[in-house]
Design a protein around this motif. Structure first.
Motif, PDB file in Angstrom:
ATOM      1  N   LYS A  43       0.809  -1.221   0.000  1.00  0.00           N
ATOM      2  CA  LYS A  43       0.000   0.000   0.000  1.00  0.00           C
ATOM      3  C   LYS A  43       0.845   1.274   0.000  1.00  0.00           C
ATOM      4  O   LYS A  43       0.307   2.374   0.050  1.00  0.00           O
ATOM      5  CB  LYS A  43      -0.962  -0.006   1.189  1.00  0.00           C
ATOM      6  CG  LYS A  43      -1.995  -1.118   1.073  1.00  0.00           C
ATOM      7  CD  LYS A  43      -3.031  -1.037   2.142  1.00  0.00           C
ATOM      8  CE  LYS A  43      -3.998  -2.210   1.928  1.00  0.00           C
ATOM      9  NZ  LYS A  43      -5.274  -1.976   2.493  1.00  0.00           N
ATOM     10  N   ALA A  44       2.171   1.122  -0.081  1.00  0.00           N
ATOM     11  CA  ALA A  44       3.052   2.296  -0.125  1.00  0.00           C
ATOM     12  C   ALA A  44       2.804   3.059  -1.416  1.00  0.00           C
ATOM     13  O   ALA A  44       2.518   2.475  -2.461  1.00  0.00           O
ATOM     14  CB  ALA A  44       4.506   1.865  -0.036  1.00  0.00           C
ATOM     15  N   ASP A  45       2.926   4.362  -1.338  1.00  0.00           N
ATOM     16  CA  ASP A  45       2.758   5.198  -2.529  1.00  0.00           C
ATOM     17  C   ASP A  45       4.002   5.196  -3.402  1.00  0.00           C
ATOM     18  O   ASP A  45       3.908   5.338  -4.622  1.00  0.00           O
ATOM     19  CB  ASP A  45       2.413   6.631  -2.100  1.00  0.00           C
ATOM     20  CG  ASP A  45       1.081   6.687  -1.374  1.00  0.00           C
ATOM     21  OD1 ASP A  45       0.053   6.425  -2.023  1.00  0.00           O
ATOM     22  OD2 ASP A  45       1.078   6.944  -0.158  1.00  0.00           O
ATOM     23  N   HIS A  46       5.163   5.047  -2.768  1.00  0.00           N
ATOM     24  CA  HIS A  46       6.429   5.042  -3.507  1.00  0.00           C
ATOM     25  C   HIS A  46       7.378   4.037  -2.869  1.00  0.00           C
ATOM     26  O   HIS A  46       7.340   3.837  -1.654  1.00  0.00           O
ATOM     27  CB  HIS A  46       7.083   6.425  -3.486  1.00  0.00           C
ATOM     28  CG  HIS A  46       6.190   7.512  -3.990  1.00  0.00           C
ATOM     29  ND1 HIS A  46       5.977   7.740  -5.328  1.00  0.00           N
ATOM     30  CD2 HIS A  46       5.437   8.425  -3.332  1.00  0.00           C
ATOM     31  CE1 HIS A  46       5.135   8.752  -5.469  1.00  0.00           C
ATOM     32  NE2 HIS A  46       4.778   9.179  -4.275  1.00  0.00           N
ATOM     33  N   ALA A  47       8.229   3.442  -3.693  1.00  0.00           N
ATOM     34  CA  ALA A  47       9.278   2.529  -3.228  1.00  0.00           C
ATOM     35  C   ALA A  47      10.533   2.824  -4.047  1.00  0.00           C
ATOM     36  O   ALA A  47      10.925   2.069  -4.926  1.00  0.00           O
ATOM     37  CB  ALA A  47       8.834   1.079  -3.376  1.00  0.00           C
ATOM     38  N   ALA A  48      11.143   3.966  -3.761  1.00  0.00           N
ATOM     39  CA  ALA A  48      12.334   4.400  -4.502  1.00  0.00           C
ATOM     40  C   ALA A  48      13.549   3.623  -3.999  1.00  0.00           C
ATOM     41  O   ALA A  48      13.637   3.302  -2.814  1.00  0.00           O
ATOM     42  CB  ALA A  48      12.542   5.892  -4.310  1.00  0.00           C
ATOM     43  N   TYR A  49      14.479   3.358  -4.907  1.00  0.00           N
ATOM     44  CA  TYR A  49      15.661   2.611  -4.486  1.00  0.00           C
ATOM     45  C   TYR A  49      16.897   3.029  -5.272  1.00  0.00           C
ATOM     46  O   TYR A  49      16.815   3.686  -6.314  1.00  0.00           O
ATOM     47  CB  TYR A  49      15.444   1.105  -4.619  1.00  0.00           C
ATOM     48  CG  TYR A  49      15.197   0.624  -6.034  1.00  0.00           C
ATOM     49  CD1 TYR A  49      16.266   0.408  -6.905  1.00  0.00           C
ATOM     50  CD2 TYR A  49      13.921   0.387  -6.496  1.00  0.00           C
ATOM     51  CE1 TYR A  49      16.048  -0.027  -8.211  1.00  0.00           C
ATOM     52  CE2 TYR A  49      13.689  -0.042  -7.788  1.00  0.00           C
ATOM     53  CZ  TYR A  49      14.760  -0.260  -8.634  1.00  0.00           C
ATOM     54  OH  TYR A  49      14.546  -0.683  -9.922  1.00  0.00           O
ATOM     55  N   GLY A  50      18.016   2.615  -4.725  1.00  0.00           N
ATOM     56  CA  GLY A  50      19.290   2.763  -5.398  1.00  0.00           C
ATOM     57  C   GLY A  50      20.215   1.679  -4.887  1.00  0.00           C
ATOM     58  O   GLY A  50      20.128   1.283  -3.724  1.00  0.00           O
ATOM     59  N   TYR A  51      21.052   1.171  -5.775  1.00  0.00           N
ATOM     60  CA  TYR A  51      22.040   0.186  -5.337  1.00  0.00           C
ATOM     61  C   TYR A  51      23.269   0.252  -6.217  1.00  0.00           C
ATOM     62  O   TYR A  51      23.251   0.780  -7.321  1.00  0.00           O
ATOM     63  CB  TYR A  51      21.468  -1.225  -5.265  1.00  0.00           C
ATOM     64  CG  TYR A  51      20.798  -1.771  -6.509  1.00  0.00           C
ATOM     65  CD1 TYR A  51      21.538  -2.331  -7.546  1.00  0.00           C
ATOM     66  CD2 TYR A  51      19.412  -1.753  -6.621  1.00  0.00           C
ATOM     67  CE1 TYR A  51      20.911  -2.854  -8.665  1.00  0.00           C
ATOM     68  CE2 TYR A  51      18.780  -2.267  -7.731  1.00  0.00           C
ATOM     69  CZ  TYR A  51      19.534  -2.828  -8.755  1.00  0.00           C
ATOM     70  OH  TYR A  51      18.906  -3.341  -9.864  1.00  0.00           O
ATOM     71  N   SER A  52      24.331  -0.286  -5.652  1.00  0.00           N
ATOM     72  CA  SER A  52      25.626  -0.252  -6.305  1.00  0.00           C
ATOM     73  C   SER A  52      26.367  -1.540  -5.961  1.00  0.00           C
ATOM     74  O   SER A  52      26.327  -1.988  -4.820  1.00  0.00           O
ATOM     75  CB  SER A  52      26.407   0.958  -5.780  1.00  0.00           C
ATOM     76  OG  SER A  52      27.727   0.946  -6.204  1.00  0.00           O
ATOM     77  N   PHE A  53      27.022  -2.136  -6.952  1.00  0.00           N
ATOM     78  CA  PHE A  53      27.826  -3.326  -6.697  1.00  0.00           C
ATOM     79  C   PHE A  53      28.959  -3.395  -7.710  1.00  0.00           C
ATOM     80  O   PHE A  53      28.933  -2.743  -8.750  1.00  0.00           O
ATOM     81  CB  PHE A  53      26.975  -4.610  -6.722  1.00  0.00           C
ATOM     82  CG  PHE A  53      26.254  -4.835  -8.015  1.00  0.00           C
ATOM     83  CD1 PHE A  53      26.825  -5.579  -9.036  1.00  0.00           C
ATOM     84  CD2 PHE A  53      24.992  -4.291  -8.217  1.00  0.00           C
ATOM     85  CE1 PHE A  53      26.157  -5.770 -10.231  1.00  0.00           C
ATOM     86  CE2 PHE A  53      24.314  -4.484  -9.408  1.00  0.00           C
ATOM     87  CZ  PHE A  53      24.899  -5.232 -10.419  1.00  0.00           C
ATOM     88  N   ASP A  54      29.965  -4.163  -7.376  1.00  0.00           N
ATOM     89  CA  ASP A  54      31.179  -4.258  -8.172  1.00  0.00           C
ATOM     90  C   ASP A  54      31.148  -5.492  -9.073  1.00  0.00           C
ATOM     91  O   ASP A  54      30.812  -6.581  -8.621  1.00  0.00           O
ATOM     92  CB  ASP A  54      32.383  -4.337  -7.230  1.00  0.00           C
ATOM     93  CG  ASP A  54      33.690  -4.355  -7.972  1.00  0.00           C
ATOM     94  OD1 ASP A  54      34.088  -3.289  -8.462  1.00  0.00           O
ATOM     95  OD2 ASP A  54      34.301  -5.436  -8.071  1.00  0.00           O
ATOM     96  N   VAL A  55      31.499  -5.280 -10.353  1.00  0.00           N
ATOM     97  CA  VAL A  55      31.664  -6.392 -11.293  1.00  0.00           C
ATOM     98  C   VAL A  55      33.013  -6.208 -11.984  1.00  0.00           C
ATOM     99  O   VAL A  55      33.192  -5.256 -12.743  1.00  0.00           O
ATOM    100  CB  VAL A  55      30.533  -6.434 -12.351  1.00  0.00           C
ATOM    101  CG1 VAL A  55      30.792  -7.523 -13.379  1.00  0.00           C
ATOM    102  CG2 VAL A  55      29.179  -6.625 -11.700  1.00  0.00           C
TER     103      VAL A  55
END
Length: 128
Positions: A43-55
């Motif tokens: 029921k959340a209005d927004h689910a903003a995200y960010g992520y970072s990983f090494d390849v």
């Protein structure tokens, strides 16, 4: 030490911002983390995200504003990950919108603040 998910909450303009952070190693772990949190808050209005990983020595980043104004949420989260030097980490911020518009600058700063707070908790857990 096994580091697990941490969370924190911030209220701005009567909207609840609930941030979660977790160490990740790859895209699959990041997407799984995001999906897990989104499913807990349908029921959340927004689910903003960010992520970072090494390849292979290259940083891969991804972000989503989740229907917030372009660049106001995901970019704030990614900037926080970079400023705090936290690679291999995912953050998702759940927002329950109160109906009060914060304006772009305040919204960006709120996402940045709650992301910083949740990363501080993650750092504390790593060093405990």
């Amino acid at each position: 030490m096994n580091t697990e998910m941490v969370t924190t909450k911030l209220v701005a303009g009567k909207s609840d911002f609930i941030a979660f952070a977790e160490p990740i190693k790859n895209m699959k772990e990041a997407q799984s983390f995001v999906t897990k949190i989104e499913s807990k808050y349908p029921k959340a209005d927004h689910a903003a995200y960010g992520y970072s990983f090494d390849v292979n020595g290259k940083q891969i980043t991804r972000a989503s504003d989740s229907k917030e104004p372009k660049g106001s949420a995901g970019r704030a989260i990614l900037q926080t990950l970079q400023a705090e030097q936290m690679p291999n980490t995912a953050i998702i911020v759940i927002r329950f919108f109160s109906g009060i518009f914060l304006g772009y600058k305040n919204l960006f700063n709120t996402y940045k603040q709650v992301s910083t707070e949740v990363l501080e908790k993650l750092k504390e857990q790593k060093h405990a």
